[in-house]
Enzyme design. Sequence first.
Site, mmCIF file in Angstrom:
data_model
loop_
_atom_site.group_PDB
_atom_site.id
_atom_site.type_symbol
_atom_site.label_atom_id
_atom_site.label_comp_id
_atom_site.label_asym_id
_atom_site.label_seq_id
_atom_site.Cartn_x
_atom_site.Cartn_y
_atom_site.Cartn_z
ATOM 1 C CB ALA A 5 -0.923 -0.011 1.220
ATOM 2 C CB THR B 251 0.944 6.620 0.511
ATOM 3 O OG1 THR B 251 2.342 6.477 0.225
ATOM 4 C CG2 THR B 251 0.455 5.479 1.377
ATOM 5 N NE ARG C 217 -1.063 -4.442 9.113
ATOM 6 C CZ ARG C 217 -1.565 -4.862 7.964
ATOM 7 N NH1 ARG C 217 -1.209 -4.290 6.809
ATOM 8 N NH2 ARG C 217 -2.462 -5.848 7.918
ATOM 9 C CD GLN D 74 1.657 -7.222 0.556
ATOM 10 O OE1 GLN D 74 1.298 -7.747 1.620
ATOM 11 N NE2 GLN D 74 2.666 -6.351 0.500
ATOM 12 C CB ILE E 60 -7.179 -4.306 -4.324
ATOM 13 C CG1 ILE E 60 -7.536 -3.214 -3.294
ATOM 14 C CG2 ILE E 60 -6.764 -5.595 -3.601
ATOM 15 C CD1 ILE E 60 -8.700 -3.570 -2.376
ATOM 16 C CG HIS F 188 -3.844 -9.206 -0.949
ATOM 17 N ND1 HIS F 188 -3.183 -8.382 -0.071
ATOM 18 C CD2 HIS F 188 -3.406 -10.468 -0.684
ATOM 19 C CE1 HIS F 188 -2.406 -9.125 0.712
ATOM 20 N NE2 HIS F 188 -2.511 -10.399 0.367
ATOM 21 C CB CYS G 20 -29.261 -13.960 -12.290
ATOM 22 S SG CYS G 20 -27.871 -13.763 -11.172
ATOM 23 C CB THR H 236 4.897 -3.975 1.685
ATOM 24 O OG1 THR H 236 4.209 -4.986 2.449
ATOM 25 C CG2 THR H 236 6.267 -4.489 1.306
HETATM 26 N N1 APR Z 1 7.089 5.399 0.308
HETATM 27 C C1 APR Z 1 7.645 4.316 0.930
HETATM 28 N N2 APR Z 1 7.017 3.623 1.911
HETATM 29 C C2 APR Z 1 5.788 4.051 2.264
HETATM 30 C C3 APR Z 1 5.161 5.167 1.667
HETATM 31 C C4 APR Z 1 5.868 5.845 0.655
HETATM 32 N N3 APR Z 1 5.338 6.916 0.017
HETATM 33 N N4 APR Z 1 3.930 5.324 2.255
HETATM 34 C C5 APR Z 1 3.818 4.354 3.180
HETATM 35 N N5 APR Z 1 4.925 3.592 3.187
HETATM 36 C C6 APR Z 1 5.204 2.392 3.982
HETATM 37 C C7 APR Z 1 4.778 2.483 5.420
HETATM 38 O O1 APR Z 1 5.877 2.918 6.207
HETATM 39 C C8 APR Z 1 4.394 1.029 5.744
HETATM 40 O O2 APR Z 1 5.481 0.325 6.319
HETATM 41 O O3 APR Z 1 4.435 1.370 3.393
HETATM 42 C C9 APR Z 1 4.074 0.408 4.385
HETATM 43 C C10 APR Z 1 2.612 0.073 4.202
HETATM 44 O O4 APR Z 1 2.320 -0.976 5.095
HETATM 45 P P1 APR Z 1 0.802 -1.429 5.277
HETATM 46 O O5 APR Z 1 -0.037 -0.241 5.499
HETATM 47 O O6 APR Z 1 0.813 -2.548 6.296
HETATM 48 O O7 APR Z 1 0.382 -2.008 3.856
HETATM 49 P P2 APR Z 1 0.718 -3.422 3.248
HETATM 50 O O8 APR Z 1 2.070 -3.902 3.686
HETATM 51 O O9 APR Z 1 0.485 -3.337 1.796
HETATM 52 O O10 APR Z 1 -0.421 -4.357 3.915
HETATM 53 C C11 APR Z 1 -0.493 -5.686 3.460
HETATM 54 O O11 APR Z 1 -2.524 -5.951 4.717
HETATM 55 O O12 APR Z 1 -4.670 -5.432 5.394
HETATM 56 C C12 APR Z 1 -3.920 -6.109 4.487
HETATM 57 O O13 APR Z 1 -4.776 -6.759 2.414
HETATM 58 C C13 APR Z 1 -4.201 -5.670 3.084
HETATM 59 O O14 APR Z 1 -2.724 -5.832 1.174
HETATM 60 C C14 APR Z 1 -2.833 -5.364 2.519
HETATM 61 C C15 APR Z 1 -1.915 -6.131 3.455
#
Ligand code: APR
Length: 246
Positions: A24, A28, A36, A108, A110, A126, A158, A196
Site C-alpha cells: 500500500a 500513498t 498501518r 498486495q 487492489i 489480493h 439474475c 509494505t
Molecule cells: N514510500 C515508501 N514507503 C511508504 C510510503 C511511501 N510513500 N507510504 C507508506 N509507506 C510504507 C509504510 O511505512 C508502511 O510500512 O508502506 C508500508 C505500508 O504498510 P501497510 O499499510 O501494512 O500495507 P501493506 O504492507 O500493503 O499491507 C499488506 O494488509 O490489510 C492487508 O490486504 C491488506 O494488502 C494489505 C496487506
Amino acid sequence: MEIGIAKLQDLIDHSDNIVFFGGAGVSTESGIKDFRSVDGLYHMKFKYPPETMLSHSFFVSHKEEFFDFYKDKLLECTCGENPAKPNPAHLKLAELEKAGKLKAVITQNIDGLHQAAGSRTVYELHGSVLRNYCQKCHKGFPASYLYKADGIPKCDDCGGDIKPDVVLYEEGLDSDTMNGAIRAIMEADMLIIGGTSLVVYPAAGLIDYYRGDKLVLINYDATARDSVANYSLHGKIGEIFSQITV
Ligand code: APR
C-alpha cells in the site's frame, strides 16, 4: 546496508531480471491511504475493526455494512470525483519493464494503478477492485457499478449478489497468481521490495523464495523483515524512483 540513490541506480543498471514486490505504500503518493502507517486505515475509528469488516465472515453476515465501508474507504479512491492516478513509483516500474529490465510486479494492492501506469506483468496477490462478479451467474461488473449501487450491489441479469474480486481475510489467494509470483521471484537477479510492512502472510512469505544477493528494501518505516535485505533505503518510494534513470 543503508544505501543512497547512486547505489540503487548502479544495482538497477547491472540487473536485467528485476522483480518488484510492493504494498500500500506504493500508492500513498497517489493519495490512497495505506493500512498501518500512523495515518493509515487501520488507525481510524469505526464501529467494527477494519480487519473485521474486510473479512469473509463479515462480508457474509453484515453485507450491507461491508459495502458501506468498502465503497467509502476502498472504492472512493478509484471511482470517486478525484480518482487516484499512478505516481512516479508506478511509472518507473512500467518504464523498467518496457526497457526489458523488470520482469514482473507483484503487488498486495487492489487499486489497479500498476496496470494504469503501463505495467503488463502484474501479479495481484489480493485481487483488484476493478474485477467484480455475480455470485450466482458470474457475470462481470466494473467497479463503477458497485460504487453507484444503493446498498448491496445486485446482478442486473439474475439478481444475485455481486462480490468484488478482492481477497478478504479468511479467504485463500489465487494459486496461479501465487505460483507465477513465486516463479518470478525465484528467477530474479534483483528483488526490490517497496511500500509494505511485510506483516501479512502468505504474501510476505513470498520474498523468502528470492535466491540472489541484491534484495533492496525501499520503505518509509522500518519493516518486520529489514534484516533480510542486502540494501535498504528509507524514504518515499515515488520520490526515490523519480531520481532513477532507465
Ligand atoms: N514510500 C515508501 N514507503 C511508504 C510510503 C511511501 N510513500 N507510504 C507508506 N509507506 C510504507 C509504510 O511505512 C508502511 O510500512 O508502506 C508500508 C505500508 O504498510 P501497510 O499499510 O501494512 O500495507 P501493506 O504492507 O500493503 O499491507 C499488506 O494488509 O490489510 C492487508 O490486504 C491488506 O494488502 C494489505 C496487506
